[in-house]
Design a protein around this motif. Structure first.
Motif, PDB file in Angstrom:
ATOM      1  N   GLY A   6       1.192  13.754  10.907  1.00  0.00           N
ATOM      2  CA  GLY A   6       2.320  13.789   9.997  1.00  0.00           C
ATOM      3  C   GLY A   6       2.819  12.403   9.646  1.00  0.00           C
ATOM      4  N   ALA A   7       2.134  11.736   8.759  1.00  0.00           N
ATOM      5  CA  ALA A   7       2.535  10.393   8.357  1.00  0.00           C
ATOM      6  C   ALA A   7       2.033  10.118   6.948  1.00  0.00           C
ATOM      7  CB  ALA A   7       1.986   9.353   9.328  1.00  0.00           C
ATOM      8  N   GLY A   8       2.735   9.229   6.276  1.00  0.00           N
ATOM      9  CA  GLY A   8       2.312   8.831   4.945  1.00  0.00           C
ATOM     10  C   GLY A   8       1.541   7.532   4.983  1.00  0.00           C
ATOM     11  N   VAL A   9       0.837   7.270   3.903  1.00  0.00           N
ATOM     12  CA  VAL A   9       0.094   6.028   3.747  1.00  0.00           C
ATOM     13  C   VAL A   9       0.152   5.658   2.269  1.00  0.00           C
ATOM     14  CG1 VAL A   9      -2.098   7.257   3.455  1.00  0.00           C
ATOM     15  CG2 VAL A   9      -2.107   4.863   4.155  1.00  0.00           C
ATOM     16  N   SER A  10       0.291   4.383   1.992  1.00  0.00           N
ATOM     17  CA  SER A  10       0.315   3.932   0.601  1.00  0.00           C
ATOM     18  C   SER A  10      -1.032   3.319   0.250  1.00  0.00           C
ATOM     19  CB  SER A  10       1.439   2.917   0.377  1.00  0.00           C
ATOM     20  OG  SER A  10       1.283   1.782   1.205  1.00  0.00           O
ATOM     21  N   VAL A  11      -1.477   3.592  -0.968  1.00  0.00           N
ATOM     22  CA  VAL A  11      -2.735   3.040  -1.472  1.00  0.00           C
ATOM     23  C   VAL A  11      -2.425   2.309  -2.769  1.00  0.00           C
ATOM     24  CG1 VAL A  11      -5.119   3.499  -2.133  1.00  0.00           C
ATOM     25  CG2 VAL A  11      -3.973   5.000  -0.490  1.00  0.00           C
ATOM     26  N   GLY A  12      -2.680   1.011  -2.791  1.00  0.00           N
ATOM     27  CA  GLY A  12      -2.387   0.196  -3.959  1.00  0.00           C
ATOM     28  C   GLY A  12      -3.589   0.004  -4.856  1.00  0.00           C
ATOM     29  N   GLY A  13      -3.388  -0.769  -5.915  1.00  0.00           N
ATOM     30  CA  GLY A  13      -4.463  -1.006  -6.873  1.00  0.00           C
ATOM     31  C   GLY A  13      -5.676  -1.643  -6.236  1.00  0.00           C
ATOM     32  N   ASP A  45      -5.146  13.199  -7.122  1.00  0.00           N
ATOM     33  CA  ASP A  45      -4.741  14.605  -7.199  1.00  0.00           C
ATOM     34  C   ASP A  45      -3.903  15.041  -5.996  1.00  0.00           C
ATOM     35  OD1 ASP A  45      -6.042  14.891  -9.614  1.00  0.00           O
ATOM     36  OD2 ASP A  45      -7.823  15.852  -8.770  1.00  0.00           O
ATOM     37  N   VAL A  46      -4.081  14.398  -4.837  1.00  0.00           N
ATOM     38  CA  VAL A  46      -3.345  14.820  -3.639  1.00  0.00           C
ATOM     39  C   VAL A  46      -2.177  13.891  -3.327  1.00  0.00           C
ATOM     40  CG1 VAL A  46      -5.391  15.925  -2.648  1.00  0.00           C
ATOM     41  CG2 VAL A  46      -4.863  13.548  -2.037  1.00  0.00           C
ATOM     42  N   SER A  47      -1.913  12.931  -4.200  1.00  0.00           N
ATOM     43  CA  SER A  47      -0.928  11.893  -3.912  1.00  0.00           C
ATOM     44  C   SER A  47       0.237  11.952  -4.889  1.00  0.00           C
ATOM     45  CB  SER A  47      -1.593  10.508  -3.976  1.00  0.00           C
ATOM     46  OG  SER A  47      -2.702  10.428  -3.110  1.00  0.00           O
ATOM     47  N   GLU A  55      15.568  -3.327  -8.473  1.00  0.00           N
ATOM     48  CA  GLU A  55      14.588  -2.303  -8.825  1.00  0.00           C
ATOM     49  C   GLU A  55      13.628  -2.864  -9.871  1.00  0.00           C
ATOM     50  OE1 GLU A  55      16.211   1.168 -10.803  1.00  0.00           O
ATOM     51  OE2 GLU A  55      17.972   0.028 -11.401  1.00  0.00           O
ATOM     52  N   HIS A  56      12.453  -2.256  -9.911  1.00  0.00           N
ATOM     53  CA  HIS A  56      11.438  -2.685 -10.869  1.00  0.00           C
ATOM     54  C   HIS A  56      10.526  -1.493 -11.136  1.00  0.00           C
ATOM     55  CE1 HIS A  56       8.074  -4.891 -12.687  1.00  0.00           C
ATOM     56  NE2 HIS A  56       8.899  -5.906 -12.830  1.00  0.00           N
ATOM     57  N   PRO A  57      10.086  -1.312 -12.384  1.00  0.00           N
ATOM     58  CA  PRO A  57       9.173  -0.193 -12.665  1.00  0.00           C
ATOM     59  C   PRO A  57       7.829  -0.392 -11.982  1.00  0.00           C
ATOM     60  CG  PRO A  57       9.362  -1.615 -14.586  1.00  0.00           C
ATOM     61  CD  PRO A  57      10.407  -2.082 -13.600  1.00  0.00           C
ATOM     62  N   MET A  58       7.197   0.741 -11.622  1.00  0.00           N
ATOM     63  CA  MET A  58       5.822   0.728 -11.146  1.00  0.00           C
ATOM     64  C   MET A  58       5.033   1.634 -12.087  1.00  0.00           C
ATOM     65  SD  MET A  58       6.425   0.582  -7.012  1.00  0.00           S
ATOM     66  CE  MET A  58       4.700   0.415  -6.581  1.00  0.00           C
ATOM     67  N   GLY A  59       4.503   2.754 -11.643  1.00  0.00           N
ATOM     68  CA  GLY A  59       3.845   3.686 -12.547  1.00  0.00           C
ATOM     69  C   GLY A  59       2.853   3.009 -13.467  1.00  0.00           C
ATOM     70  N   PHE A  79      -0.257   2.800  -7.769  1.00  0.00           N
ATOM     71  CA  PHE A  79       0.280   2.690  -6.417  1.00  0.00           C
ATOM     72  C   PHE A  79       0.666   4.093  -5.985  1.00  0.00           C
ATOM     73  CE2 PHE A  79       3.020   1.941  -2.887  1.00  0.00           C
ATOM     74  CZ  PHE A  79       2.644   0.716  -2.363  1.00  0.00           C
ATOM     75  N   LEU A  80      -0.040   4.616  -4.980  1.00  0.00           N
ATOM     76  CA  LEU A  80       0.099   6.016  -4.591  1.00  0.00           C
ATOM     77  C   LEU A  80       0.717   6.147  -3.206  1.00  0.00           C
ATOM     78  CD1 LEU A  80      -3.435   7.326  -5.672  1.00  0.00           C
ATOM     79  CD2 LEU A  80      -1.317   7.349  -7.008  1.00  0.00           C
ATOM     80  N   GLY A  81       1.528   7.185  -3.041  1.00  0.00           N
ATOM     81  CA  GLY A  81       1.975   7.612  -1.731  1.00  0.00           C
ATOM     82  C   GLY A  81       1.207   8.858  -1.351  1.00  0.00           C
ATOM     83  N   ALA A  82       0.532   8.841  -0.216  1.00  0.00           N
ATOM     84  CA  ALA A  82      -0.302   9.974   0.190  1.00  0.00           C
ATOM     85  C   ALA A  82       0.046  10.401   1.609  1.00  0.00           C
ATOM     86  CB  ALA A  82      -1.789   9.602   0.127  1.00  0.00           C
ATOM     87  N   HIS A  83      -0.071  11.688   1.864  1.00  0.00           N
ATOM     88  CA  HIS A  83      -0.066  12.183   3.243  1.00  0.00           C
ATOM     89  C   HIS A  83      -1.397  11.745   3.847  1.00  0.00           C
ATOM     90  CE1 HIS A  83       0.078  14.747   6.717  1.00  0.00           C
ATOM     91  NE2 HIS A  83       1.154  15.404   6.314  1.00  0.00           N
ATOM     92  N   ARG A  84      -1.331  11.130   5.007  1.00  0.00           N
ATOM     93  CA  ARG A  84      -2.558  10.614   5.623  1.00  0.00           C
ATOM     94  C   ARG A  84      -3.613  11.708   5.773  1.00  0.00           C
ATOM     95  NH1 ARG A  84      -3.840   6.029   8.575  1.00  0.00           N
ATOM     96  NH2 ARG A  84      -1.691   5.298   8.363  1.00  0.00           N
ATOM     97  N   ALA A  85      -3.179  12.912   6.121  1.00  0.00           N
ATOM     98  CA  ALA A  85      -4.136  14.009   6.292  1.00  0.00           C
ATOM     99  C   ALA A  85      -4.810  14.367   4.973  1.00  0.00           C
ATOM    100  CB  ALA A  85      -3.442  15.233   6.878  1.00  0.00           C
ATOM    101  N   ASP A  86      -4.078  14.290   3.854  1.00  0.00           N
ATOM    102  CA  ASP A  86      -4.660  14.603   2.548  1.00  0.00           C
ATOM    103  C   ASP A  86      -5.716  13.568   2.167  1.00  0.00           C
ATOM    104  OD1 ASP A  86      -2.916  16.750   2.412  1.00  0.00           O
ATOM    105  OD2 ASP A  86      -1.468  15.711   1.131  1.00  0.00           O
ATOM    106  N   LEU A  87      -5.382  12.294   2.363  1.00  0.00           N
ATOM    107  CA  LEU A  87      -6.357  11.243   2.079  1.00  0.00           C
ATOM    108  C   LEU A  87      -7.576  11.387   2.982  1.00  0.00           C
ATOM    109  CD1 LEU A  87      -7.259   8.633   0.714  1.00  0.00           C
ATOM    110  CD2 LEU A  87      -5.784   7.360   2.314  1.00  0.00           C
ATOM    111  N   HIS A  88      -7.341  11.716   4.234  1.00  0.00           N
ATOM    112  CA  HIS A  88      -8.441  11.871   5.179  1.00  0.00           C
ATOM    113  C   HIS A  88      -9.364  13.007   4.759  1.00  0.00           C
ATOM    114  CE1 HIS A  88     -10.113  12.166   9.417  1.00  0.00           C
ATOM    115  NE2 HIS A  88     -10.178  10.881   9.145  1.00  0.00           N
ATOM    116  N   GLN A  89      -8.798  14.102   4.263  1.00  0.00           N
ATOM    117  CA  GLN A  89      -9.625  15.227   3.820  1.00  0.00           C
ATOM    118  C   GLN A  89     -10.494  14.842   2.617  1.00  0.00           C
ATOM    119  OE1 GLN A  89     -10.287  18.293   5.076  1.00  0.00           O
ATOM    120  NE2 GLN A  89      -9.194  17.525   6.876  1.00  0.00           N
ATOM    121  N   VAL A  90      -9.946  14.044   1.709  1.00  0.00           N
ATOM    122  CA  VAL A  90     -10.751  13.570   0.574  1.00  0.00           C
ATOM    123  C   VAL A  90     -11.944  12.759   1.077  1.00  0.00           C
ATOM    124  CG1 VAL A  90     -10.759  12.030  -1.430  1.00  0.00           C
ATOM    125  CG2 VAL A  90      -8.854  13.612  -1.091  1.00  0.00           C
TER     126      VAL A  90
END
Length: 392
Positions: free
Chosen positions: A44-51, A68-70, A89-93, A104-115
């Protein structure tokens, strides 16, 4: 018939290890993955994935599945600890995607792991904790704690901070305790005030800070709450704490923080360690990757991204017919060492910057945030494949 493809053993089936295994398979190598876990359970943890990480995942055909999972984080915000007011503040997206070559994505570690598990052509061998590595001119033997053994032409140690493979490469060394621990958890978005509007969100205050962002398409809010704690020394993904402990640690903070911390069903807690940068990553037939090579504190959000970059670089160099495997490992290490060292050291410094008391030092830090996009461009805008081409 041409020469037989190299047999490569990857020790560790985390994000870095699996990305390396997929990248090596894509180059035609025979790959087996070994992991000490008895089962690959959901963490139960998140992980960020950048460009910089997405460039590698896109090259492996995994980018859309990860998207799709992030959650695509649309902005970055810094909030005052007590009032909750935004002071930068600053825009991302789309802005981030266009500038840095990926989202720049926020993912559940388990979701990324399943991919990644779905992208690997094979099944990791579980219950295989590496105990020793024996290297000869003809190959490498891995000895596991259960008494079994495996042979390979090359071994990639992706077995984390307390890597047994690193011990073979560098000899004994000690993890460095930061005297800080973190509470981590996932909260349904409807239980977090304003959670549906969160991007990459920081709450900064004296001696403490939180990093918060949505995962799983915005269904859940992931938080990491950092506190000074020289007594809590347990470093484990599975260690738990009571939500009330996190709430108490942030007494006096704004309602969004305390409500979020109080509404989590299960709170993880672990001590934060890294290691001094290594002078050497590789032997003739063994190399290191991710936390086994350059464990870093999470204050730059780059641990997973740097492991993903490692994977792309390692596979690219090993596939070069002009290089022997040993030469390829040395070229990989040379390319990666300076960059990861700089990020390691920067991650150490960020915690103090995030945890300043109110006053002139905080005002100066906040004023500097206007330069944040330019200051992190060397990290997020990095293309490992372009760097390799320039190195040839």
């Amino acid at each position: 018939m041409g020469p037989q493809p190299l047999r490569i053993a990857v020790v560790g089936s985390g994000i870095g290890g699996l990305t390396a295994a997929i990248a090596l398979q894509a180059k035609g190598f025979e790959v087996e993955v070994y992991d000490q876990a008895s089962e690959l359970s959901e963490i139960g943890a998140g992980v960020s994935v950048g460009g910089n990480g997405m460039i590698v995942l896109d090259s492996l055909g995994l980018g859309q599945a990860v998207r799709d999972v992030s959650s695509n984080l649309q902005r970055i915000e810094f909030h005052h600890w007590r009032s909750g007011d935004i002071f930068y503040e600053h825009p991302m997206g789309d802005w981030y995607d266009q500038r840095f070559g990926g989202p720049f994505l926020g993912a559940h570690r388990a979701d990324l792991h399943q991919v990644l598990l779905a992208g690997f052509d094979g099944t990791p061998h579980l219950g295989r904790r590496a105990a020793a590595v024996h290297e000869s001119p003809d190959g490498v033997e891995i000895e596991f704690a259960d008494g079994t053994k495996a042979e390979a032409d090359l071994v990639v140690g992706a077995d984390g901070l307390r890597s047994a493979v690193r011990h073979h490469v560098t000899g004994p060394d000690e993890a460095v305790f930061s005297a800080m621990s973190c509470f981590r958890g996932l909260v349904p978005v409807d239980k977090v005030p304003g959670g549906d509007k969160f991007g990459l969100t920081f709450f900064l205050g004296p001696n403490r800070h939180l990093v918060v962002y949505p995962v799983r398409g915005g269904e859940l809010i992931n938080f990491v709450a950092y506190v000074p704690d020289p007594e809590w020394t347990l470093e484990s993904w599975s260690s738990k704490s009571e939500p009330a402990e996190a709430v108490a640690a942030f007494e006096g903070w704004n309602d969004t923080v305390t409500t979020m911390l109080g509404n989590v069903e299960e709170t993880g807690r672990w001590a934060l360690y890294d290691r001094e940068p290594l002078r050497r990553w590789s032997t003739e037939r063994v190399t290191l990757l991710g936390d086994a090579a350059h464990p870093m504190l999470p204050h730059a959000g780059q641990g997973s991204n740097q492991a993903i970059e490692d994977a792309g670089a390692l596979a690219t160099y090993l596939a070069m017919e002009s290089l022997t495997p040993a030469e390829a490992l040395q070229r990989y290490e040379h390319l990666r060492k300076a960059r990861t060292r700089k990020i390691q050291m920067g991650s150490r410094g960020n915690a103090a910057c995030f945890q300043l008391p109110d006053g002139p030092a905080t005002d100066e830090r906040n004023a500097r945030l206007v330069s944040l996009p330019d200051n992190v461009a060397w990290i997020h805008g990095y293309n490992v494949f372009a760097d390799i081409q320039e190195s040839l």
